[in-house]
Scaffold this motif. Structure first.
Motif, PDB file in Angstrom:
ATOM      1  N   ILE A 207       0.853  -1.198   0.000  1.00  0.00           N
ATOM      2  CA  ILE A 207       0.000   0.000   0.000  1.00  0.00           C
ATOM      3  C   ILE A 207       0.892   1.252   0.000  1.00  0.00           C
ATOM      4  O   ILE A 207       1.889   1.320   0.724  1.00  0.00           O
ATOM      5  CB  ILE A 207      -0.923   0.007   1.241  1.00  0.00           C
ATOM      6  CG1 ILE A 207      -1.750  -1.278   1.286  1.00  0.00           C
ATOM      7  CG2 ILE A 207      -1.811   1.251   1.245  1.00  0.00           C
ATOM      8  CD1 ILE A 207      -2.656  -1.521   0.115  1.00  0.00           C
ATOM      9  N   GLY A 208       0.524   2.242  -0.793  1.00  0.00           N
ATOM     10  CA  GLY A 208       1.295   3.483  -0.860  1.00  0.00           C
ATOM     11  C   GLY A 208       2.701   3.270  -1.399  1.00  0.00           C
ATOM     12  O   GLY A 208       3.590   4.088  -1.132  1.00  0.00           O
ATOM     13  N   GLY A 209       2.904   2.189  -2.123  1.00  0.00           N
ATOM     14  CA  GLY A 209       4.224   1.903  -2.688  1.00  0.00           C
ATOM     15  C   GLY A 209       5.219   1.359  -1.675  1.00  0.00           C
ATOM     16  O   GLY A 209       6.407   1.230  -1.974  1.00  0.00           O
ATOM     17  N   LEU A 210       4.757   1.008  -0.490  1.00  0.00           N
ATOM     18  CA  LEU A 210       5.665   0.530   0.557  1.00  0.00           C
ATOM     19  C   LEU A 210       6.151  -0.886   0.289  1.00  0.00           C
ATOM     20  O   LEU A 210       5.427  -1.720  -0.267  1.00  0.00           O
ATOM     21  CB  LEU A 210       4.960   0.538   1.918  1.00  0.00           C
ATOM     22  CG  LEU A 210       4.693   1.894   2.567  1.00  0.00           C
ATOM     23  CD1 LEU A 210       3.685   1.725   3.700  1.00  0.00           C
ATOM     24  CD2 LEU A 210       5.995   2.497   3.093  1.00  0.00           C
ATOM     25  N   ASP A 211       7.379  -1.140   0.708  1.00  0.00           N
ATOM     26  CA  ASP A 211       7.861  -2.507   0.858  1.00  0.00           C
ATOM     27  C   ASP A 211       8.603  -2.560   2.196  1.00  0.00           C
ATOM     28  O   ASP A 211       8.644  -1.559   2.931  1.00  0.00           O
ATOM     29  CB  ASP A 211       8.758  -2.942  -0.309  1.00  0.00           C
ATOM     30  CG  ASP A 211       9.959  -2.024  -0.502  1.00  0.00           C
ATOM     31  OD1 ASP A 211      10.305  -1.255   0.434  1.00  0.00           O
ATOM     32  OD2 ASP A 211      10.564  -2.059  -1.574  1.00  0.00           O
ATOM     33  N   GLN A 212       9.164  -3.726   2.528  1.00  0.00           N
ATOM     34  CA  GLN A 212       9.791  -3.837   3.849  1.00  0.00           C
ATOM     35  C   GLN A 212      10.911  -2.825   4.030  1.00  0.00           C
ATOM     36  O   GLN A 212      11.029  -2.185   5.085  1.00  0.00           O
ATOM     37  CB  GLN A 212      10.327  -5.257   4.077  1.00  0.00           C
ATOM     38  CG  GLN A 212      11.004  -5.403   5.446  1.00  0.00           C
ATOM     39  CD  GLN A 212      11.366  -6.836   5.784  1.00  0.00           C
ATOM     40  OE1 GLN A 212      10.684  -7.766   5.378  1.00  0.00           O
ATOM     41  NE2 GLN A 212      12.436  -7.008   6.536  1.00  0.00           N
ATOM     42  N   ASP A 213      11.736  -2.653   3.004  1.00  0.00           N
ATOM     43  CA  ASP A 213      12.878  -1.737   3.140  1.00  0.00           C
ATOM     44  C   ASP A 213      12.426  -0.299   3.386  1.00  0.00           C
ATOM     45  O   ASP A 213      12.948   0.387   4.278  1.00  0.00           O
ATOM     46  CB  ASP A 213      13.754  -1.800   1.881  1.00  0.00           C
ATOM     47  CG  ASP A 213      14.528  -3.098   1.796  1.00  0.00           C
ATOM     48  OD1 ASP A 213      14.611  -3.798   2.827  1.00  0.00           O
ATOM     49  OD2 ASP A 213      15.033  -3.422   0.709  1.00  0.00           O
ATOM     50  N   SER A 214      11.468   0.167   2.594  1.00  0.00           N
ATOM     51  CA  SER A 214      11.037   1.564   2.755  1.00  0.00           C
ATOM     52  C   SER A 214      10.284   1.746   4.076  1.00  0.00           C
ATOM     53  O   SER A 214      10.390   2.794   4.730  1.00  0.00           O
ATOM     54  CB  SER A 214      10.174   2.007   1.570  1.00  0.00           C
ATOM     55  OG  SER A 214       9.061   1.164   1.403  1.00  0.00           O
ATOM     56  N   TYR A 215       9.549   0.716   4.480  1.00  0.00           N
ATOM     57  CA  TYR A 215       8.853   0.781   5.774  1.00  0.00           C
ATOM     58  C   TYR A 215       9.863   0.896   6.916  1.00  0.00           C
ATOM     59  O   TYR A 215       9.767   1.773   7.776  1.00  0.00           O
ATOM     60  CB  TYR A 215       7.972  -0.461   5.952  1.00  0.00           C
ATOM     61  CG  TYR A 215       7.302  -0.537   7.305  1.00  0.00           C
ATOM     62  CD1 TYR A 215       6.029  -0.009   7.498  1.00  0.00           C
ATOM     63  CD2 TYR A 215       7.948  -1.110   8.404  1.00  0.00           C
ATOM     64  CE1 TYR A 215       5.419  -0.053   8.745  1.00  0.00           C
ATOM     65  CE2 TYR A 215       7.359  -1.154   9.644  1.00  0.00           C
ATOM     66  CZ  TYR A 215       6.087  -0.630   9.812  1.00  0.00           C
ATOM     67  OH  TYR A 215       5.490  -0.668  11.048  1.00  0.00           O
ATOM     68  N   VAL A 216      10.845  -0.007   6.906  1.00  0.00           N
ATOM     69  CA  VAL A 216      11.822  -0.035   8.000  1.00  0.00           C
ATOM     70  C   VAL A 216      12.624   1.262   8.042  1.00  0.00           C
ATOM     71  O   VAL A 216      12.897   1.798   9.119  1.00  0.00           O
ATOM     72  CB  VAL A 216      12.749  -1.268   7.851  1.00  0.00           C
ATOM     73  CG1 VAL A 216      13.939  -1.169   8.789  1.00  0.00           C
ATOM     74  CG2 VAL A 216      11.970  -2.547   8.125  1.00  0.00           C
ATOM     75  N   ARG A 217      12.998   1.770   6.875  1.00  0.00           N
ATOM     76  CA  ARG A 217      13.748   3.037   6.843  1.00  0.00           C
ATOM     77  C   ARG A 217      12.967   4.148   7.537  1.00  0.00           C
ATOM     78  O   ARG A 217      13.522   4.943   8.298  1.00  0.00           O
ATOM     79  CB  ARG A 217      14.041   3.450   5.398  1.00  0.00           C
ATOM     80  CG  ARG A 217      15.384   2.969   4.868  1.00  0.00           C
ATOM     81  CD  ARG A 217      15.820   3.740   3.624  1.00  0.00           C
ATOM     82  NE  ARG A 217      14.803   3.835   2.597  1.00  0.00           N
ATOM     83  CZ  ARG A 217      14.573   2.896   1.688  1.00  0.00           C
ATOM     84  NH1 ARG A 217      15.279   1.792   1.681  1.00  0.00           N
ATOM     85  NH2 ARG A 217      13.630   3.054   0.767  1.00  0.00           N
ATOM     86  N   GLN A 218      11.682   4.207   7.276  1.00  0.00           N
ATOM     87  CA  GLN A 218      10.869   5.272   7.868  1.00  0.00           C
ATOM     88  C   GLN A 218      10.678   5.073   9.373  1.00  0.00           C
ATOM     89  O   GLN A 218      10.809   6.006  10.165  1.00  0.00           O
ATOM     90  CB  GLN A 218       9.495   5.317   7.206  1.00  0.00           C
ATOM     91  CG  GLN A 218       9.494   5.814   5.778  1.00  0.00           C
ATOM     92  CD  GLN A 218       8.068   6.074   5.330  1.00  0.00           C
ATOM     93  OE1 GLN A 218       7.343   6.886   5.905  1.00  0.00           O
ATOM     94  NE2 GLN A 218       7.651   5.357   4.301  1.00  0.00           N
ATOM     95  N   ILE A 219      10.353   3.845   9.757  1.00  0.00           N
ATOM     96  CA  ILE A 219      10.053   3.578  11.171  1.00  0.00           C
ATOM     97  C   ILE A 219      11.302   3.731  12.034  1.00  0.00           C
ATOM     98  O   ILE A 219      11.229   4.186  13.188  1.00  0.00           O
ATOM     99  CB  ILE A 219       9.473   2.143  11.327  1.00  0.00           C
ATOM    100  CG1 ILE A 219       8.046   2.095  10.775  1.00  0.00           C
ATOM    101  CG2 ILE A 219       9.505   1.673  12.769  1.00  0.00           C
ATOM    102  CD1 ILE A 219       7.008   2.873  11.557  1.00  0.00           C
TER     103      ILE A 219
END
Lengths: 274, 87
Positions: B71-83
């Motif tokens: 959702i919103g173009g997220l994947d694990q890498d982009s999620y983890v980077r943000q969190i």
């Protein structure tokens, strides 16, 4: 009358079943097998699994603090799309009996009828305990993932009430009680390992919890397991409360095995009546 | 803020395949139909800005479902980077 013949405590890491299928000689397989051996020797007729719902069976439109299945079937896992959904037998007779007994004992437990969905918190322990497929499984849900949590002292007393309920069951039914959860675990939060969706922020807390379990120092554990302390050990650190319910239930049983997994924030334990 | 609505969307992403497909195919239109989201929440969901949603109080257990389904173009890498970005 009923008999509480087995108590257990295990983690429910979703990838563990796949890992153990790939490597049956792994440390994880060995740790689960120690608990499963005690469970098999106890020959339970039914199992109560105490687990925190990971916002799968329930949502915040109705978020019970305590809930028990009073159903004849459960289905899950309802949160792992890669895993086959299975329908398993439950027991409305046992669930309703424990529900009524808890209400009489002053615990305002919700009841869940119909085919009750369960997440990996229930299905992963069942995978490893490998008990007979026709054995009824009664989920007992805790609202201990998202605060506010029930207190540790309340959870311990609930476990005592569950043990009394089992003892008051009609007939010669043998029941096991299993806690599902970790002591220190961060899921998808800032304290996960770099690049990962999980982490163990507070291994010393997990070691402290395991020491108190091994020493049967339950009052100390209950006193130390505040919401702040548990959440300090990870955003799902409230899963410890599932264990504390079971500790209240098994306090008359003999501790057979209890150990942490190396480097992890979770433990494996088993208690037996005989 | 309407954290309940944010959590509800994360919940539906996992439980409701039709909703998830609609959110992936037409995120703006789908989120526009959720009336109790604030403009900021809607924008964050649409762009996969989980850092903002986390800082607003959303629970990671639910937010992680957004990256699981892209959702919103997220994947694990982009999620983890943000969190895991320093706060």
């Amino acid at each position: 009358m009923g008999r509480l013949v087995f108590g257990g405590g295990v983690p429910h890491t979703p990838v563990f079943p796949r890992l153990v299928l790939e490597d049956p000689t792994s440390e994880v397989a060995e740790l689960y097998s120690r608990v499963a051996e005690v469970a098999h020797a106890a020959r339970p007729d039914a199992l109560i699994v105490v687990a925190a719902d990971h916002v799968n069976t329930f949502f915040f439109d109705h978020w019970p603090v305590f809930a028990i299945a009073t159903a004849d079937e459960i289905e899950g896992p309802n949160d792992e799309p890669g895993m086959q959904q299975r329908v398993l037998p439950s027991s409305s007779e046992i669930g309703s009996h424990v529900h009524r007994h808890c209400l009489d004992a002053g615990f305002d437990v919700s009841s869940c009828g119909g085919r009750v969905g369960v997440d990996h918190g229930v299905t992963v322990p069942l995978f490893f305990l490998s008990l007979p497929a026709d054995m009824p499984v009664v989920p007992f849900f805790l609202g201990s993932i998202v605060p506010p949590f029930p207190s540790a002292s309340r959870c311990f007393a609930l476990g005592e009430a569950v043990a009394e309920a089992i003892a008051a069951l009609p007939g010669d039914v043998r029941v096991g009680v299993v806690a599902s959860g970790s002591f220190s675990l961060e899921v998808a939060g800032p304290r996960s390992l770099p690049g990962e969706l999980w982490g163990v922020p507070d291994r010393p807390w997990a070691e402290r919890v395991m020491t108190l379990i091994q020493e049967r120092a339950y009052p100390a554990l209950v006193a130390e397991a505040t919401a702040e302390r548990m959440l300090g050990a990870g955003n799902v650190g409230g899963e410890l409360l599932s264990w504390i319910v079971v500790l209240g239930a098994v306090k008359q049983l003999r501790l057979v095995t209890a150990a942490l997994q190396d480097g992890q924030g979770h433990g494996f334990a088993a208690w037996a009546a005989e | 803020m309407s954290l309940f609505a944010v959590h509800r969307i994360c919940h539906l992403v996992q439980r409701d395949v039709a909703f998830r497909d609609a959110l992936l195919a037409a995120p703006g239109d789908t989120l526009a139909g959720v009336s109790d989201l604030t403009r900021r929440e809607r924008a964050a969901l649409e762009s996969g800005d989980v850092a903002t949603l986390y800082d607003m109080g959303a629970h990671p257990l639910l937010l992680a479902r957004l990256q699981r389904y892209g959702i919103g173009g997220l994947d694990q890498d982009s999620y983890v980077r943000q969190i895991q970005r320093p706060r």
